[in-house]
Design an enzyme around this catalytic site. Structure first.
Site, short mmCIF file in Angstrom:
data_model
loop_
_atom_site.label_atom_id
_atom_site.label_comp_id
_atom_site.label_asym_id
_atom_site.label_seq_id
_atom_site.Cartn_x
_atom_site.Cartn_y
_atom_site.Cartn_z
CG ASP A 81 41.82 49.09 39.61
OD1 ASP A 81 42.74 47.94 39.29
OD2 ASP A 81 40.50 49.12 38.81
CG ASN A 129 45.42 43.13 44.71
OD1 ASN A 129 45.92 44.48 45.74
ND2 ASN A 129 44.40 43.06 44.00
#
Ligand code: IPE
Ligand code: IPE
Ligand code: MG
Length: 251
Positions: free
Chosen positions: A32, A80
């Site tokens: 991330d 996502n």
């Protein structure tokens, strides 16, 4: 002060502290911070994702060198899909690019490529690249490299429950359910649970990753954004992991 403590020296120092016989067998990573890495440099988010692929190269090859047995990388979550189309398209071009250059090396290193997640919604070029990677490494016996793509922990559990129900209804299995049987319906059926979970970018959450499998994993967080994550951070995470006492509910 002069920087005489080079990266190379720091690496050697960490390697000396680490017990090579107790390397976590399965390391899972939530990669991330690509977007923030790019924003801080005034670059488009895609530049962060591109640099993130470089980190994947380094992490895969270094983990292999350390003797990690399974490396699971969270590359794209079921959530996502809620990103703008241009970013989804860009992210979906990366597995193919990565495998194009890395596959020959992975084959040679005896790495086995695997996918966890639902391939249905993935664009055909991603499915094709992964299928080729799987096929080319099918006979390999070394490190398992698991890509979590269109993966969600809740989706995985619901899908497993449905598959189990289907098998009960068709008489393939009886109606008794225990943890062993249930986990054999997960994407990770043949894979031991992660010993260590690493998340970069300073967020302290699981974001729907491996909900079942992380039950007793050690969690390690760093503020470092994924594109800046390197072998020193990985060694530090492994060293910290080795200082912990895993009790599994015992005393
Ligand atoms: C990780 O970086 C890549 C994916 C989740 C696909 P992000 O794109 O989430 O970067 P941030 O969190 O916005 O910085
Ligand atoms: C988690 O990162 C998913 C991946 C790394 C693929 P996100 O950036 O999607 O997570 P949140 O939205 O910050 O929880
Ligand atoms: Mg993020």
């Amino acid at each position: 002060m002069t920087d005489f403590n080079t990266q190379e020296q720091q690496e050697q120092a960490l390697l000396q502290k680490i017990d090579r016989t107790r390397i976590p067998a399965h390391i899972a990573m939530i990669m991330d911070g690509n977007g923030r890495w790019a924003r801080e440099r005034g670059l488009p988010r895609s530049a962060g994702h591109r640099q993130g692929v470089e980190t994947v190269r380094e992490v895969v090859s270094y983990s292999h060198g350390l003797g990690v047995k399974v490396l699971t990388l969270f590359a794209f979550s079921t959530e996502n899909w809620n990103r703008p189309p241009w970013e989804i398209n860009f992210l979906m071009s990366l597995p193919e690019q990565y495998l194009h250059t890395e596959l020959p090396k992975l084959v040679e290193k005896n790495v086995q490529i695997n996918l966890i997640g639902d391939p249905e919604r993935l664009p055909v070029q991603v499915r094709k690249a992964i299928a080729e990677g799987r096929e080319a490494t099918r006979r390999n016996t070394g490190m398992i490299l698991n890509f979590a793509l269109n993966y969600g922990g809740r989706m995985e559990i619901v899908r497993a429950a449905q598959a189990l129900v289907n098998d009960v209804l068709s008489g393939k299995t009886d109606a008794r359910v225990d943890e062993g049987k249930f986990s054999s319906y997960l994407y990770t059926a043949a894979i031991p649970d992660p010993d260590l979970l690493i998340r970069t970018s300073g967020e302290h959450r699981i974001s729907n990753f491996l909900l079942w499998q992380l039950a007793y994993s050690e969690l390690w967080f760093t503020k470092v954004y994924w594109p800046d994550f390197n072998r020193l951070h990985l060694l530090q995470a492994i060293y910290d992991y080795q200082q912990r006492q895993r009790r599994f509910g015992k005393i």
